[in-house]
Design an enzyme around this catalytic site. Structure first.
Site, PDB file in Angstrom:
ATOM      1  N   GLU A  17       0.775  -1.216   0.049  1.00 44.26           N
ATOM      2  CA  GLU A  17      -0.005  -0.140  -0.118  1.00 44.26           C
ATOM      3  C   GLU A  17       0.810   1.388  -0.067  1.00 44.26           C
ATOM      4  O   GLU A  17       0.373   2.375  -0.194  1.00 44.26           O
ATOM      5  CB  GLU A  17      -0.954   0.075   1.137  1.00 44.26           C
ATOM      6  N   ASP A 202     -11.968  -6.931  -2.553  1.00 48.70           N
ATOM      7  CA  ASP A 202     -12.816  -8.143  -2.569  1.00 48.70           C
ATOM      8  C   ASP A 202     -14.014  -7.911  -1.965  1.00 48.70           C
ATOM      9  O   ASP A 202     -14.159  -6.690  -1.660  1.00 48.70           O
ATOM     10  CB  ASP A 202     -12.107  -9.365  -1.582  1.00 48.70           C
TER      11      ASP A 202
END
Length: 234
Positions: A17, A202
């Protein structure tokens, strides 16, 4: 005497990230502080101003996120804190790699009636309106589907229909993760503007043992590219 560059702090929970942001900084250096590897460097805005950016990986969970945010505020005194990363999608109108900006951040597993008795005395937290506006414009330019929504933060990995339904019922959230509210909480306590960005990786329907094998780089980079676009606009 030259005016000091403005400082912005950028935090992620995982290496993926923060990697793109860290490698995009000029004159970058790394220091080890409070259990963190902090990358410090320069980034130029669209009008040529030099920003000083400090970026680090906090680790997962609210305590890691909160302690990292406080450390960066204490040491670097940033004018803003940006949290960038991935999250599970809870909104049926959104899809994988869309983005939720944390207009509102709520704890999933915390009795805020008690916590809110201390500063900043609020039961939920908010990203800064100006930073949200900048992010919204950047996402429109990038052609990325997004909303300014509700993000739920808890200290466990949410998976399965029963758990996701409960999170939606209790928080009304569009996305679920493990750090955002804690970052916003500490920023609010210090009166520092904050922005929480989540690219959806997701649909909160995968067990962690399976999820941890996924390559999340594409989704993490979506959020990271947005951070860089925001920095250019500041």
């Amino acid at each position: 005497m030259a005016e000091s560059a403005r400082t912005v702090a950028v935090i992620g929970a995982m290496d993926e990230e923060v990697a793109l942001i860290a490698k995009s900084l000029e004159n970058a250096t790394e220091t080890l502080e409070a259990g963190l590897t902090v990358t410090s460097g320069d980034y130029n805005t669209a009008d040529g101003e030099r920003l000083h950016v400090v970026a680090t990986v906090a680790g997962m969970g609210t305590v890691n996120a909160a302690s990292t945010t406080q450390h960066l505020i204490d040491v670097y005194q940033p004018e803003a804190v940006i949290f960038s990363g991935i999250a599970g999608n809870l909104n049926t109108h959104l899809h994988i790699n869309d983005v939720v900006l944390g207009g509102t951040l709520r704890y999933l597993d915390t009795d805020m009636r008690l916590i809110a008795q201390s500063a900043p005395k609020t039961e939920e937290f908010f990203s800064d309106p100006h930073l949200l506006e900048v992010a919204d414009h950047a996402l429109n330019e990038m052609g990325i589907t997004h909303i300014i929504g509700i993000i739920a933060t808890g200290n466990y990995f949410v998976e399965g229909d029963e758990n996701t339904s409960r999170v939606i019922r209790e928080t009304g959230a569009d996305a679920v993760e493990m750090e955002g509210a804690a970052v916003a909480h500490v920023a609010a306590r210090n009166e520092v503007p904050v922005l929480v960005i989540r690219a959806l990786s997701d649909n909160a329907d995968t067990e962690y043992e399976t999820f941890k094998e996924f390559d999340i780089s594409e989704y993490a980079d979506t959020a990271a590219r947005l951070v860089l676009n925001i920095l250019r606009r500041l």
